[in-house]
Design a protein around this motif. Structure first.
Motif, PDB file in Angstrom:
ATOM      1  N   LEU A 208      56.408 -58.111 -66.930  1.00  0.00           N
ATOM      2  CA  LEU A 208      57.533 -57.490 -66.232  1.00  0.00           C
ATOM      3  C   LEU A 208      58.886 -58.028 -66.687  1.00  0.00           C
ATOM      4  CD1 LEU A 208      56.170 -57.305 -62.560  1.00  0.00           C
ATOM      5  CD2 LEU A 208      56.304 -55.465 -64.251  1.00  0.00           C
ATOM      6  N   CYS A 209      58.883 -59.002 -67.585  1.00  0.00           N
ATOM      7  CA  CYS A 209      60.138 -59.582 -68.065  1.00  0.00           C
ATOM      8  C   CYS A 209      60.869 -58.616 -68.998  1.00  0.00           C
ATOM      9  CB  CYS A 209      59.872 -60.885 -68.817  1.00  0.00           C
ATOM     10  SG  CYS A 209      59.441 -62.280 -67.757  1.00  0.00           S
ATOM     11  N   LYS A 210      62.158 -58.807 -69.111  1.00  0.00           N
ATOM     12  CA  LYS A 210      62.969 -57.973 -70.000  1.00  0.00           C
ATOM     13  C   LYS A 210      62.424 -58.009 -71.422  1.00  0.00           C
ATOM     14  CE  LYS A 210      67.694 -57.426 -71.763  1.00  0.00           C
ATOM     15  NZ  LYS A 210      69.110 -57.858 -71.623  1.00  0.00           N
ATOM     16  N   GLU A 211      62.095 -59.199 -71.895  1.00  0.00           N
ATOM     17  CA  GLU A 211      61.594 -59.342 -73.262  1.00  0.00           C
ATOM     18  C   GLU A 211      60.233 -58.674 -73.427  1.00  0.00           C
ATOM     19  OE1 GLU A 211      64.130 -62.933 -72.162  1.00  0.00           O
ATOM     20  OE2 GLU A 211      62.519 -61.766 -71.231  1.00  0.00           O
ATOM     21  N   GLY A 212      59.406 -58.746 -72.375  1.00  0.00           N
ATOM     22  CA  GLY A 212      58.100 -58.104 -72.426  1.00  0.00           C
ATOM     23  C   GLY A 212      58.210 -56.593 -72.422  1.00  0.00           C
ATOM     24  N   ILE A 213      59.088 -56.063 -71.573  1.00  0.00           N
ATOM     25  CA  ILE A 213      59.293 -54.615 -71.512  1.00  0.00           C
ATOM     26  C   ILE A 213      59.833 -54.102 -72.841  1.00  0.00           C
ATOM     27  CG2 ILE A 213      60.656 -52.788 -70.428  1.00  0.00           C
ATOM     28  CD1 ILE A 213      58.362 -53.828 -68.687  1.00  0.00           C
ATOM     29  N   ALA A 214      60.763 -54.846 -73.434  1.00  0.00           N
ATOM     30  CA  ALA A 214      61.352 -54.433 -74.709  1.00  0.00           C
ATOM     31  C   ALA A 214      60.317 -54.376 -75.824  1.00  0.00           C
ATOM     32  CB  ALA A 214      62.486 -55.385 -75.091  1.00  0.00           C
ATOM     33  N   ASN A 215      59.248 -55.173 -75.688  1.00  0.00           N
ATOM     34  CA  ASN A 215      58.203 -55.218 -76.720  1.00  0.00           C
ATOM     35  C   ASN A 215      56.904 -54.545 -76.279  1.00  0.00           C
ATOM     36  OD1 ASN A 215      59.216 -57.008 -79.100  1.00  0.00           O
ATOM     37  ND2 ASN A 215      59.887 -58.096 -77.273  1.00  0.00           N
ATOM     38  N   ALA A 216      56.996 -53.722 -75.225  1.00  0.00           N
ATOM     39  CA  ALA A 216      55.847 -52.943 -74.743  1.00  0.00           C
ATOM     40  C   ALA A 216      54.644 -53.816 -74.401  1.00  0.00           C
ATOM     41  CB  ALA A 216      55.454 -51.881 -75.774  1.00  0.00           C
ATOM     42  N   ALA A 217      54.895 -55.010 -73.858  1.00  0.00           N
ATOM     43  CA  ALA A 217      53.802 -55.925 -73.515  1.00  0.00           C
ATOM     44  C   ALA A 217      52.887 -55.334 -72.454  1.00  0.00           C
ATOM     45  CB  ALA A 217      54.374 -57.263 -73.036  1.00  0.00           C
ATOM     46  N   ILE A 218      53.462 -54.608 -71.521  1.00  0.00           N
ATOM     47  CA  ILE A 218      52.655 -54.052 -70.438  1.00  0.00           C
ATOM     48  C   ILE A 218      51.727 -52.953 -70.951  1.00  0.00           C
ATOM     49  CG2 ILE A 218      54.306 -52.272 -69.681  1.00  0.00           C
ATOM     50  CD1 ILE A 218      53.600 -53.131 -66.791  1.00  0.00           C
ATOM     51  N   GLU A 219      52.204 -52.188 -71.929  1.00  0.00           N
ATOM     52  CA  GLU A 219      51.358 -51.156 -72.539  1.00  0.00           C
ATOM     53  C   GLU A 219      50.212 -51.805 -73.318  1.00  0.00           C
ATOM     54  OE1 GLU A 219      51.428 -48.037 -72.119  1.00  0.00           O
ATOM     55  OE2 GLU A 219      53.434 -47.492 -71.425  1.00  0.00           O
ATOM     56  N   GLU A 220      50.527 -52.865 -74.031  1.00  0.00           N
ATOM     57  CA  GLU A 220      49.504 -53.584 -74.793  1.00  0.00           C
ATOM     58  C   GLU A 220      48.451 -54.177 -73.859  1.00  0.00           C
ATOM     59  OE1 GLU A 220      49.188 -57.583 -77.602  1.00  0.00           O
ATOM     60  OE2 GLU A 220      51.086 -56.482 -77.520  1.00  0.00           O
ATOM     61  N   PHE A 221      48.913 -54.738 -72.740  1.00  0.00           N
ATOM     62  CA  PHE A 221      47.988 -55.318 -71.768  1.00  0.00           C
ATOM     63  C   PHE A 221      47.097 -54.236 -71.170  1.00  0.00           C
ATOM     64  CE2 PHE A 221      46.964 -56.522 -67.366  1.00  0.00           C
ATOM     65  CZ  PHE A 221      46.302 -57.724 -67.582  1.00  0.00           C
ATOM     66  N   HIS A 222      47.686 -53.094 -70.854  1.00  0.00           N
ATOM     67  CA  HIS A 222      46.916 -51.989 -70.279  1.00  0.00           C
ATOM     68  C   HIS A 222      45.836 -51.512 -71.247  1.00  0.00           C
ATOM     69  CE1 HIS A 222      46.487 -47.563 -69.188  1.00  0.00           C
ATOM     70  NE2 HIS A 222      45.990 -48.212 -68.164  1.00  0.00           N
ATOM     71  N   THR A 223      46.191 -51.410 -72.522  1.00  0.00           N
ATOM     72  CA  THR A 223      45.219 -51.006 -73.537  1.00  0.00           C
ATOM     73  C   THR A 223      44.076 -52.015 -73.613  1.00  0.00           C
ATOM     74  OG1 THR A 223      46.935 -49.901 -74.841  1.00  0.00           O
ATOM     75  CG2 THR A 223      44.902 -50.491 -75.987  1.00  0.00           C
ATOM     76  N   HIS A 224      44.424 -53.297 -73.522  1.00  0.00           N
ATOM     77  CA  HIS A 224      43.404 -54.353 -73.552  1.00  0.00           C
ATOM     78  C   HIS A 224      42.470 -54.238 -72.350  1.00  0.00           C
ATOM     79  CE1 HIS A 224      41.576 -58.324 -73.909  1.00  0.00           C
ATOM     80  NE2 HIS A 224      41.921 -58.555 -72.652  1.00  0.00           N
TER      81      HIS A 224
END
Length: 211
Positions: free
Chosen positions: A156-172
């Motif tokens: 949920l961090c700005k840096e994570g959102i900017a790098n699509a971390a949540i999408e990557e986590f969801h795919t995992h």
């Protein structure tokens, strides 16, 4: 799953602990929803790294009503946040409210929180519209020095959102759920390998796919 950059981890180590104390005091005082929103806005700024004056929007309008908070980067809303008072348990009707906001705005990511519990949902725009709980975070139970906990907050961090971390986590998460694994196991190459191994350990054994 995306790893939290060192600079972000340093911020989280410091700020998670600080806001755990803030949340504990607020919970003891049983503060109302408005005060909870104020605390969460500070968390979004100090912990998650957003500029609360330009990237955090309060009372975001949604078809004649308002969602408590919206996170905006580069002029685009990245996720909506529905806030409840810190002493209130998050319930099904609260979730429906949050999901309706996201569905009406065409925004796939919504967060339901009371400051302590943060539930991250992905809305699936299909017929009918459905949703999936992707991650739950209990802020008071976070270990402010643990990398695994940093990686959760990073979603949920700005840096994570900017790098699509949540999408990557969801795919995992999708790739390792029991339905996906079950489907893979049921494929012919895997079944053939299992049959060969069974025949090796039990010569003469006959096994078909149904078994």
């Amino acid at each position: 799953m995306a790893k939290t950059p060192k600079k972000v981890s340093e911020r989280l180590t410091k700020e998670i602990r600080r806001f755990q104390l803030v949340l504990k005091k607020a919970k003891d005082r049983d503060v109302n929803e408005s005060d909870t929103v104020t605390i969460i806005t500070d968390i979004l700024s100090n912990v998650f790294g957003f500029d609360k004056y330009t990237e955090v929007t309060s009372e975001h309008p949604v078809r004649g009503t308002f969602c408590d908070l919206a996170i905006k980067l580069d002029g685009k809303i990245k996720y909506l946040i529905e806030v409840k008072a810190i002493g209130m348990s998050l319930k099904e009707n609260h979730l429906r409210q949050a999901l309706n906001y996201g569905a009406n705005q065409g925004i796939p990511w919504v967060v339901l929180t009371n400051g302590v519990n943060w539930d991250i949902y992905k809305i699936k725009f299909e017929q009918p519209i459905s949703n999936e709980l992707v991650c739950s975070i209990n802020f008071l139970e976070l270990n402010h020095r643990k990398q695994e906990d940093h990686d959760k907050v990073f979603l949920l961090c700005k840096e994570g959102i900017a790098n699509a971390a949540i999408e990557e986590f969801h795919t995992h998460v999708q790739s390792v759920n029991r339905f996906m694994i079950g489907a893979i196991i049921a494929t012919e190459p895997i079944l053939s390998a299992v049959r060969r191994e069974l025949r090796r350990v039990s010569p003469g054994l006959k096994v078909n796919n149904d078994e």
